[in-house]
Design a protein around this motif. Structure first.
Motif, PDB file in Angstrom:
ATOM      1  N   ASN A 117      -8.347  18.309  -8.511  1.00  0.00           N
ATOM      2  CA  ASN A 117      -6.920  18.009  -8.650  1.00  0.00           C
ATOM      3  C   ASN A 117      -6.741  16.394  -8.994  1.00  0.00           C
ATOM      4  OD1 ASN A 117      -6.467  20.315  -7.326  1.00  0.00           O
ATOM      5  ND2 ASN A 117      -6.475  19.448  -5.075  1.00  0.00           N
ATOM      6  N   VAL A 118      -5.685  16.089  -9.412  1.00  0.00           N
ATOM      7  CA  VAL A 118      -5.385  14.741  -9.648  1.00  0.00           C
ATOM      8  C   VAL A 118      -4.061  14.274  -8.783  1.00  0.00           C
ATOM      9  CG1 VAL A 118      -4.485  13.055 -11.431  1.00  0.00           C
ATOM     10  CG2 VAL A 118      -6.166  14.829 -11.871  1.00  0.00           C
ATOM     11  N   THR A 119      -4.639  13.286  -7.735  1.00  0.00           N
ATOM     12  CA  THR A 119      -3.528  12.825  -6.874  1.00  0.00           C
ATOM     13  C   THR A 119      -3.145  11.495  -7.070  1.00  0.00           C
ATOM     14  OG1 THR A 119      -4.470  14.605  -5.318  1.00  0.00           O
ATOM     15  CG2 THR A 119      -2.953  12.949  -4.302  1.00  0.00           C
ATOM     16  N   VAL A 120      -1.679  11.198  -6.813  1.00  0.00           N
ATOM     17  CA  VAL A 120      -1.199   9.932  -6.983  1.00  0.00           C
ATOM     18  C   VAL A 120      -0.296   9.695  -5.908  1.00  0.00           C
ATOM     19  CG1 VAL A 120       0.326   8.380  -8.261  1.00  0.00           C
ATOM     20  CG2 VAL A 120      -1.270   9.931  -9.442  1.00  0.00           C
ATOM     21  N   ASN A 121      -0.635   8.881  -4.778  1.00  0.00           N
ATOM     22  CA  ASN A 121      -0.078   8.683  -3.489  1.00  0.00           C
ATOM     23  C   ASN A 121       0.547   7.445  -3.459  1.00  0.00           C
ATOM     24  OD1 ASN A 121      -0.480  11.374  -2.660  1.00  0.00           O
ATOM     25  ND2 ASN A 121      -2.418  10.594  -1.649  1.00  0.00           N
ATOM     26  N   ILE A 122       1.684   7.150  -2.826  1.00  0.00           N
ATOM     27  CA  ILE A 122       2.562   5.794  -2.451  1.00  0.00           C
ATOM     28  C   ILE A 122       2.232   5.572  -1.130  1.00  0.00           C
ATOM     29  CG2 ILE A 122       4.430   4.532  -2.840  1.00  0.00           C
ATOM     30  CD1 ILE A 122       3.195   5.263  -5.491  1.00  0.00           C
ATOM     31  N   LEU A 123       1.837   4.650  -0.665  1.00  0.00           N
ATOM     32  CA  LEU A 123       1.414   4.202   0.908  1.00  0.00           C
ATOM     33  C   LEU A 123       2.150   3.234   1.413  1.00  0.00           C
ATOM     34  CD1 LEU A 123      -2.471   4.612   0.782  1.00  0.00           C
ATOM     35  CD2 LEU A 123      -0.782   6.478   1.108  1.00  0.00           C
ATOM     36  N   ASN A 124       2.484   3.387   2.676  1.00  0.00           N
ATOM     37  CA  ASN A 124       3.277   2.250   3.338  1.00  0.00           C
ATOM     38  C   ASN A 124       2.254   1.186   4.035  1.00  0.00           C
ATOM     39  OD1 ASN A 124       2.484   3.544   5.279  1.00  0.00           O
ATOM     40  ND2 ASN A 124       4.373   4.037   6.225  1.00  0.00           N
ATOM     41  N   ASP A 125       2.663   0.176   4.731  1.00  0.00           N
ATOM     42  CA  ASP A 125       1.956  -0.660   5.303  1.00  0.00           C
ATOM     43  C   ASP A 125       1.063   0.014   6.410  1.00  0.00           C
ATOM     44  OD1 ASP A 125       3.179  -2.563   3.734  1.00  0.00           O
ATOM     45  OD2 ASP A 125       4.688  -3.126   5.292  1.00  0.00           O
ATOM     46  N   GLU A 126       1.410   1.122   6.926  1.00  0.00           N
ATOM     47  CA  GLU A 126       0.617   1.848   7.794  1.00  0.00           C
ATOM     48  C   GLU A 126      -0.330   2.906   7.069  1.00  0.00           C
ATOM     49  OE1 GLU A 126       3.161   3.209  10.661  1.00  0.00           O
ATOM     50  OE2 GLU A 126       4.032   1.490  11.321  1.00  0.00           O
ATOM     51  N   MET A 127      -0.400   2.772   5.830  1.00  0.00           N
ATOM     52  CA  MET A 127      -1.222   3.535   5.319  1.00  0.00           C
ATOM     53  C   MET A 127      -0.834   5.161   5.121  1.00  0.00           C
ATOM     54  SD  MET A 127      -3.253   1.510   3.877  1.00  0.00           S
ATOM     55  CE  MET A 127      -4.497   2.514   2.842  1.00  0.00           C
ATOM     56  N   LYS A 128       0.336   5.405   5.510  1.00  0.00           N
ATOM     57  CA  LYS A 128       1.005   6.643   5.537  1.00  0.00           C
ATOM     58  C   LYS A 128       1.420   6.885   4.202  1.00  0.00           C
ATOM     59  CE  LYS A 128       2.034   6.756  10.462  1.00  0.00           C
ATOM     60  NZ  LYS A 128       3.077   6.920  11.481  1.00  0.00           N
ATOM     61  N   VAL A 129       1.267   8.298   3.861  1.00  0.00           N
ATOM     62  CA  VAL A 129       1.808   8.555   2.476  1.00  0.00           C
ATOM     63  C   VAL A 129       3.447   8.724   2.578  1.00  0.00           C
ATOM     64  CG1 VAL A 129       1.851  10.448   0.642  1.00  0.00           C
ATOM     65  CG2 VAL A 129      -0.441   9.833   2.120  1.00  0.00           C
ATOM     66  N   LEU A 130       4.258   8.059   1.670  1.00  0.00           N
ATOM     67  CA  LEU A 130       5.644   8.117   1.332  1.00  0.00           C
ATOM     68  C   LEU A 130       5.873   9.203   0.370  1.00  0.00           C
ATOM     69  CD1 LEU A 130       6.604   4.447   1.716  1.00  0.00           C
ATOM     70  CD2 LEU A 130       6.530   6.228   3.427  1.00  0.00           C
ATOM     71  N   THR A 131       5.418   8.861  -0.565  1.00  0.00           N
ATOM     72  CA  THR A 131       5.665   9.917  -1.780  1.00  0.00           C
ATOM     73  C   THR A 131       4.372  10.215  -2.614  1.00  0.00           C
ATOM     74  OG1 THR A 131       5.905   8.075  -3.537  1.00  0.00           O
ATOM     75  CG2 THR A 131       7.834   9.250  -2.404  1.00  0.00           C
ATOM     76  N   GLY A 132       4.090  11.386  -3.142  1.00  0.00           N
ATOM     77  CA  GLY A 132       2.828  12.020  -3.685  1.00  0.00           C
ATOM     78  C   GLY A 132       3.088  13.043  -4.788  1.00  0.00           C
ATOM     79  N   LEU A 133       2.058  12.913  -5.740  1.00  0.00           N
ATOM     80  CA  LEU A 133       2.181  13.705  -6.847  1.00  0.00           C
ATOM     81  C   LEU A 133       0.835  14.422  -7.113  1.00  0.00           C
ATOM     82  CD1 LEU A 133       3.547  15.055  -9.254  1.00  0.00           C
ATOM     83  CD2 LEU A 133       2.650  13.128 -10.842  1.00  0.00           C
ATOM     84  N   VAL A 134       0.594  15.946  -6.795  1.00  0.00           N
ATOM     85  CA  VAL A 134      -0.436  16.368  -7.084  1.00  0.00           C
ATOM     86  C   VAL A 134      -0.507  17.552  -8.077  1.00  0.00           C
ATOM     87  CG1 VAL A 134      -2.319  17.947  -5.499  1.00  0.00           C
ATOM     88  CG2 VAL A 134      -0.797  16.116  -4.447  1.00  0.00           C
ATOM     89  N   THR A 135      -1.541  17.469  -9.066  1.00  0.00           N
ATOM     90  CA  THR A 135      -1.746  18.274 -10.068  1.00  0.00           C
ATOM     91  C   THR A 135      -3.212  19.188  -9.855  1.00  0.00           C
ATOM     92  OG1 THR A 135      -2.764  16.814 -11.491  1.00  0.00           O
ATOM     93  CG2 THR A 135      -0.302  16.941 -11.649  1.00  0.00           C
ATOM     94  N   GLY A 136      -3.071  20.174  -9.686  1.00  0.00           N
ATOM     95  CA  GLY A 136      -4.105  21.197  -9.515  1.00  0.00           C
ATOM     96  C   GLY A 136      -3.971  22.422 -10.299  1.00  0.00           C
ATOM     97  N   PRO A 137      -5.219  23.256 -10.346  1.00  0.00           N
ATOM     98  CA  PRO A 137      -5.081  24.476 -10.750  1.00  0.00           C
ATOM     99  C   PRO A 137      -4.193  25.474 -10.423  1.00  0.00           C
ATOM    100  CG  PRO A 137      -7.070  24.618  -9.108  1.00  0.00           C
ATOM    101  CD  PRO A 137      -6.363  23.105  -9.145  1.00  0.00           C
ATOM    102  N   GLN A 138      -3.558  25.247  -9.219  1.00  0.00           N
ATOM    103  CA  GLN A 138      -2.404  26.260  -8.763  1.00  0.00           C
ATOM    104  C   GLN A 138      -1.175  25.534  -9.254  1.00  0.00           C
ATOM    105  OE1 GLN A 138      -2.969  29.042  -7.407  1.00  0.00           O
ATOM    106  NE2 GLN A 138      -5.197  28.380  -7.446  1.00  0.00           N
ATOM    107  N   GLY A 139      -0.878  24.404  -9.770  1.00  0.00           N
ATOM    108  CA  GLY A 139       0.481  23.860 -10.243  1.00  0.00           C
ATOM    109  C   GLY A 139       0.423  22.492  -9.839  1.00  0.00           C
ATOM    110  N   VAL A 140       1.849  22.000  -9.968  1.00  0.00           N
ATOM    111  CA  VAL A 140       2.252  20.738  -9.742  1.00  0.00           C
ATOM    112  C   VAL A 140       3.058  20.534  -8.629  1.00  0.00           C
ATOM    113  CG1 VAL A 140       3.306  18.539 -10.654  1.00  0.00           C
ATOM    114  CG2 VAL A 140       2.044  20.187 -12.052  1.00  0.00           C
TER     115      VAL A 140
END
Length: 288
Positions: free
Chosen positions: A107-130
């Motif tokens: 997988n190729v994962t792109v995550n946007i985190l806040n100050d508390e290191m929680k995921v706000l937005t993310g993009l995951v591309t893998g063998p099953q889809g996007v």
């Protein structure tokens, strides 16, 4: 003190005779010392040669090493690069005129985190889809016009035309709101509900127009046209109802459930109880 003087001083006559003392490393100790010095020199030469070889293979220079170059704007990687652990960077971009490839065996994962290191937005591309995670997803054109937008409440298509190329058409489990539904030129438009009812509602009016073809409306039970405050207009040269049943007048005076559809000069339709002949003239007061 030199050895000769020390030996000469020891050769002086004494009560017990001359004594000679040798100072230094002799015998097997001397040979071991020379052997260790020679081994150390060999190790130094081998270490120096290995260091020079590593510098040559890794392409160490004053600007960086290997495909990594240190510039005024940051680090520059040339060729394929592999990161075994997380990479933290403010900006990742390719050289001008060259594409940027992100390649992974899983997988190729792109995550946007806040100050508390929680995921706000993310993009995951893998063998099953996007997969995209976030409160809102938007697709914009080069001019900044919104082409597609999706939230939990609604999905908006901002393009001038929405085309669905599926062979089975488009399925809407619930309602759909649109000012215009039309097919491509020289194509048929079909609105179909195989197992349920098809309902079209509008606060002002519904216009069904087929300029270069036929208009066909079929149903299994009832076809109902209803206008609460206005009128229903059928604008055509000929209006045919070929399968309407005809009733016959009965002299027995029994109540009949068969009626005749009559039309007034102003276009108003009314029902008249069927008889042996037309009974529309009997109820002409309805047209007033």
């Amino acid at each position: 003190m030199p050895q000769e003087q020390y030996a000469h001083r020891n050769n002086l006559p004494g009560p017990e005779g001359p004594q000679i003392y040798k100072v230094g490393i002799y015998g097997w100790r001397k040979r071991c010392l020379y052997f260790f010095v020679l081994l150390l020199m060999i190790l130094i030469l081998v270490n120096l040669a290995m260091t020079i070889w590593i510098l040559k293979v890794m392409n160490f220079t004053i600007d960086g090493m290997g495909n990594l170059r240190i510039t005024e704007k940051g680090l520059r990687l040339e060729g394929d690069s592999e990161f075994l652990k997380p990479l933290y960077a403010k900006e990742i971009r390719s050289r001008p005129g060259n594409p940027l490839y992100l390649q992974s065996a899983r997988n190729v994962t792109v995550n946007i985190l806040n100050d508390e290191m929680k995921v706000l937005t993310g993009l995951v591309t893998g063998p099953q889809g996007v997969e995209a995670y976030g409160k809102r997803f938007e697709v914009l054109s080069n001019s900044g016009k919104m082409l597609f937008s999706a939230t939990e409440e609604e999905v908006v298509v901002g393009a001038e035309r929405l085309r669905v190329l599926g062979a089975e058409g488009t399925v809407f489990p619930k309602s759909i709101e649109t000012p215009n539904v039309r097919a491509d030129p020289f194509k048929e438009l079909r609105l179909e509900s195989p197992t349920r009812a098809l309902v079209m509602e509008a606060p002002k009016g519904i216009e069904i127009n087929a300029e270069a073809g036929n208009l066909l409306a079929t149903c299994r039970t009832d076809l109902r046209l209803e206008s609460k405050d206005g009128e229903i207009s059928l604008n055509a040269a000929n209006i045919k109802l070929p399968r309407l049943p005809r009733g016959a007048y009965s002299s027995m005076g029994l109540k009949q459930n068969v009626y005749e559809i009559c039309v007034c000069s102003n276009g108003r339709l009314f029902l008249s109880q069927a008889g042996s002949s037309s009974t529309c003239q009997i109820n002409t007061s309805v047209c007033l």
